[in-house]
Design an enzyme around this catalytic site. Structure first.
Site, PDB file in Angstrom:
ATOM      1  N   ILE A   1       0.874  -1.180   0.000  1.00 32.76           N
ATOM      2  CA  ILE A   1       0.000   0.000   0.000  1.00 32.76           C
ATOM      3  C   ILE A   1       0.912   1.231   0.000  1.00 32.76           C
ATOM      4  O   ILE A   1       2.072   1.147   0.390  1.00 32.76           O
ATOM      5  CB  ILE A   1      -1.009   0.015   1.186  1.00 32.76           C
ATOM      6  CG1 ILE A   1      -0.316  -0.148   2.545  1.00 32.76           C
ATOM      7  CG2 ILE A   1      -2.058  -1.057   1.005  1.00 32.76           C
ATOM      8  CD1 ILE A   1      -1.280  -0.108   3.730  1.00 32.76           C
ATOM      9  N   ASP A   2       0.380   2.345  -0.472  1.00 35.37           N
ATOM     10  CA  ASP A   2       1.184   3.560  -0.617  1.00 35.37           C
ATOM     11  C   ASP A   2       1.729   4.052   0.722  1.00 35.37           C
ATOM     12  O   ASP A   2       1.164   3.754   1.776  1.00 35.37           O
ATOM     13  CB  ASP A   2       0.330   4.696  -1.219  1.00 35.37           C
ATOM     14  CG  ASP A   2      -0.086   4.414  -2.643  1.00 35.37           C
ATOM     15  OD1 ASP A   2       0.552   3.563  -3.285  1.00 35.37           O
ATOM     16  OD2 ASP A   2      -1.058   5.038  -3.100  1.00 35.37           O
ATOM     17  N   LYS A   3       2.767   4.855   0.622  1.00 34.66           N
ATOM     18  CA  LYS A   3       3.447   5.394   1.811  1.00 34.66           C
ATOM     19  C   LYS A   3       2.487   6.093   2.772  1.00 34.66           C
ATOM     20  O   LYS A   3       2.546   5.903   3.980  1.00 34.66           O
ATOM     21  CB  LYS A   3       4.541   6.369   1.355  1.00 34.66           C
ATOM     22  CG  LYS A   3       5.380   6.940   2.480  1.00 34.66           C
ATOM     23  CD  LYS A   3       6.495   7.819   1.944  1.00 34.66           C
ATOM     24  CE  LYS A   3       7.322   8.384   3.084  1.00 34.66           C
ATOM     25  NZ  LYS A   3       8.451   9.206   2.589  1.00 34.66           N
TER      26      LYS A   3
ATOM     27  N   ARG B   1      -6.820   6.036  -5.969  1.00 33.99           N
ATOM     28  CA  ARG B   1      -6.520   7.466  -6.146  1.00 33.99           C
ATOM     29  C   ARG B   1      -6.821   7.913  -7.584  1.00 33.99           C
ATOM     30  O   ARG B   1      -7.444   8.959  -7.812  1.00 33.99           O
ATOM     31  CB  ARG B   1      -5.056   7.728  -5.791  1.00 33.99           C
ATOM     32  CG  ARG B   1      -4.728   7.358  -4.354  1.00 33.99           C
ATOM     33  CD  ARG B   1      -3.231   7.286  -4.099  1.00 33.99           C
ATOM     34  NE  ARG B   1      -2.608   8.596  -4.201  1.00 33.99           N
ATOM     35  CZ  ARG B   1      -1.292   8.787  -4.143  1.00 33.99           C
ATOM     36  NH1 ARG B   1      -0.475   7.755  -4.016  1.00 33.99           N
ATOM     37  NH2 ARG B   1      -0.796  10.006  -4.220  1.00 33.99           N
TER      38      ARG B   1
END
Length: 222
Positions: A57-59, A157
């Site tokens: 998963i993204d930062k 997103r």
């Protein structure tokens, strides 16, 4: 890093990732990633285990990350990912008020030629499908629950931005940082088949404090 372990057995570790940490190093010599935290946890608990994350998963995104603790589990989980047996359910705070109570976004996603870290909807991109349902509406925002059918980079997103409702706080895709200072995306639940027994297991990760605070502000009409 203090790890928040959501589930663990001989095959599996599920960790609740905080915002601000990458799942694994993206360049040589990088420190302070979730992989480093997991390695330290294994060492502290006397487990001679390799770091094998199953998904990323993204930062800035929070929520559960699944790790396999042996080769067998790694093989089974990779297979389960390919066969879409691992389910990830997210909560997102989107800008604007979504008209529909539920829907599906089916738009292919590819690389943005002008921006190395950005993705965009592209006819030549990979198939990407996101199912959503509206949880709560506020003035100027909507809390949405999403289920991924595919796992493209930045999928939620890109998809929400493409339908005109970027994530609150997501500067890369047009979101404003009015109510929260990062992209408002949280992995709420992870559902997966146990690699040995096949039993369906599930964990739920609590909403982080900054996300809760943003919702409280909106509910108060601030």
């Amino acid at each position: 890093m203090e790890l928040n372990v959501l589930y663990e057995d001989d095959f599996t570790l599920v960790v609740n990732k905080p915002s601000g940490y990458e799942v694994h190093p993206s360049e040589r010599g990088q420190r302070g990633t979730l992989a480093h935290g997991v390695a330290a946890y294994y060492e502290m608990t006397g487990q001679d285990v390799r770091i094998r994350h199953i998904h990323r998963i993204d930062k800035e995104t929070t929520g559960p990350v699944l790790y396999a603790k042996n080769e067998f589990a790694h093989y089974q989980y990779d297979k389960a990912m390919r066969e879409k047996e691992i389910e990830r359910i997210y909560l997102a705070l989107a800008e604007g008020e979504l008209a529909q109570d539920r829907g599906t976004i089916n738009l292919p996603i590819g690389q943005d030629r002008h921006h190395s870290t950005r993705r965009r909807v592209s006819e030549t991109g990979d198939p990407a499908v996101t199912h959503y349902e509206t949880v709560e509406r506020f003035e100027g925002y909507t809390l949405v629950r999403l289920r991924l059918e595919t796992g493209r980079t930045h999928q939620i997103r890109v998809h929400l931005a493409a339908i005109g409702h970027p994530l609150a706080g997501d500067g890369l895709y047009g979101g404003k940082r009015t109510v929260i200072s990062r992209q408002a995306l949280h992995g709420e639940r992870l559902i997966w088949p146990h690699p040995w027994t096949g039993e369906r297991l599930s964990v739920r990760a609590p909403l982080p404090a900054d996300f809760e605070a943003a919702l409280a502000k909106l509910r108060a009409g601030e």
